[in-house]
Write a protein that holds these residues in place. Structure first.
Motif, mmCIF file in Angstrom:
data_model
loop_
_atom_site.group_PDB
_atom_site.id
_atom_site.type_symbol
_atom_site.label_atom_id
_atom_site.label_comp_id
_atom_site.label_asym_id
_atom_site.label_seq_id
_atom_site.Cartn_x
_atom_site.Cartn_y
_atom_site.Cartn_z
ATOM 1 N N ARG A 75 0.854 -1.187 0.000
ATOM 2 C CA ARG A 75 0.000 0.000 0.000
ATOM 3 C C ARG A 75 0.891 1.237 0.000
ATOM 4 O O ARG A 75 1.967 1.242 0.597
ATOM 5 N N PRO A 118 -6.656 8.477 2.027
ATOM 6 C CA PRO A 118 -6.590 9.152 0.734
ATOM 7 C C PRO A 118 -6.013 10.559 0.866
ATOM 8 O O PRO A 118 -6.426 11.339 1.732
ATOM 9 N N ASP A 130 -2.765 1.189 -9.606
ATOM 10 C CA ASP A 130 -4.208 1.418 -9.630
ATOM 11 C C ASP A 130 -4.872 0.446 -10.596
ATOM 12 O O ASP A 130 -4.534 0.411 -11.781
ATOM 13 N N ASP A 131 -5.831 -0.342 -10.111
ATOM 14 C CA ASP A 131 -6.673 -1.163 -10.981
ATOM 15 C C ASP A 131 -5.847 -2.009 -11.947
ATOM 16 O O ASP A 131 -6.022 -1.952 -13.161
ATOM 17 N N ASN A 146 -0.438 11.393 0.716
ATOM 18 C CA ASN A 146 0.650 11.819 -0.165
ATOM 19 C C ASN A 146 2.051 11.580 0.413
ATOM 20 O O ASN A 146 2.896 12.465 0.456
ATOM 21 N N GLU A 186 -0.748 4.516 0.322
ATOM 22 C CA GLU A 186 -1.491 5.492 1.124
ATOM 23 C C GLU A 186 -2.409 4.727 2.047
ATOM 24 O O GLU A 186 -3.064 3.770 1.630
ATOM 25 N N GLY A 195 -6.216 0.823 1.856
ATOM 26 C CA GLY A 195 -5.574 2.006 1.300
ATOM 27 C C GLY A 195 -5.188 1.787 -0.151
ATOM 28 O O GLY A 195 -5.414 0.730 -0.734
ATOM 29 N N ARG A 196 -4.581 2.791 -0.727
ATOM 30 C CA ARG A 196 -4.256 2.754 -2.152
ATOM 31 C C ARG A 196 -3.109 1.781 -2.418
ATOM 32 O O ARG A 196 -2.085 1.820 -1.745
ATOM 33 N N ALA A 243 0.993 6.612 -8.760
ATOM 34 C CA ALA A 243 0.467 5.276 -9.058
ATOM 35 C C ALA A 243 -0.304 5.240 -10.369
ATOM 36 O O ALA A 243 -0.190 4.285 -11.136
ATOM 37 N N ALA A 244 -1.123 6.253 -10.641
ATOM 38 C CA ALA A 244 -1.915 6.251 -11.873
ATOM 39 C C ALA A 244 -1.009 6.268 -13.093
ATOM 40 O O ALA A 244 -1.206 5.509 -14.048
ATOM 41 N N THR A 288 0.853 2.928 -13.472
ATOM 42 C CA THR A 288 -0.041 1.883 -13.974
ATOM 43 C C THR A 288 -0.228 2.010 -15.480
ATOM 44 O O THR A 288 -0.210 1.011 -16.215
#
Length: 197
Positions: A16, A21, A163-164, A24, A18, A158-159, A131-132, A135
């Protein structure tokens, strides 16, 4: 020679990044002392370029340019402020039209294609933050390495690191090291699909 995209992130043992949310990178679960931050500084100096998503960039932009001249901070934090501010950077954003601190902006529907061209024309390691963005680069087969600093905590929620993304990722360990307070660093090469099969 082609550049290498290196996704650098602090992670928990359950990968993880985060817990809350928007924390940072400032979560209480992180154990960043002087020894570890000096390693961050050394690693950052190895990058010829830093590519960041908007959220990551704006977090860094808010703190590090001021930190380099803040006499109340220890020297290793001021040093990182200098490194980040001076380093050539690319901000990947559809909403920002300007940025300071040696930064240019890539945006639009073809941002990943622009990053592929940037990688092809760059010689050296290119840091990836966010992360985005990481990914998207992973999906496009453009992400080359992971540089993970693992902190001794299991967040449970958590994040995640990506992502996905729910596909297996084959890795080769390139380097590892331990730091104070139980933090470990692992640097991995990401195998491309032809090597993994």
């Amino acid at each position: 020679m082609m550049g290498h995209f290196v996704y650098w992130m602090n992670v928990s043992l359950d990968l993880r990044i985060e817990q809350v949310p928007g924390d940072n990178g400032a979560g209480e679960w992180l154990r960043i002392g002087e020894e570890l931050h000096r390693e961050f500084n050394a690693r950052a100096r190895e990058f010829v370029l830093d590519v960041q998503g908007r959220v990551m960039y704006e977090t860094m932009e808010e703190y590090w340019p001021r930190a380099r001249t803040d006499a109340s901070l220890p020297d290793f934090l001021r040093e990182y402020g200098e490194i980040w501010t001076d380093m050539p950077k690319v901000l990947v954003s559809r909403t920002r039209s300007s940025a300071d601190h040696n930064t240019r902006i890539i945006g639009g529907e073809d941002a990943i294609e622009q990053l592929a061209a940037l990688r092809a024309e760059t010689d050296g390691m290119i840091g990836v933050g966010g992360a985005a963005l990481a990914t998207q680069l992973l999906r496009a087969g453009l992400l080359d390495e992971l540089l993970l600093f693992t902190h001794p905590a299991i967040l449970g929620f958590g994040r995640p690191l990506f992502d996905d993304y729910d596909m297996p990722i084959e890795l080769d360990l390139l380097e590892q090291r331990s730091f104070d307070q139980g933090v470990t660093m692992h640097r991995y090469a990401i195998r491309d699909e032809s090597e993994a099969s």
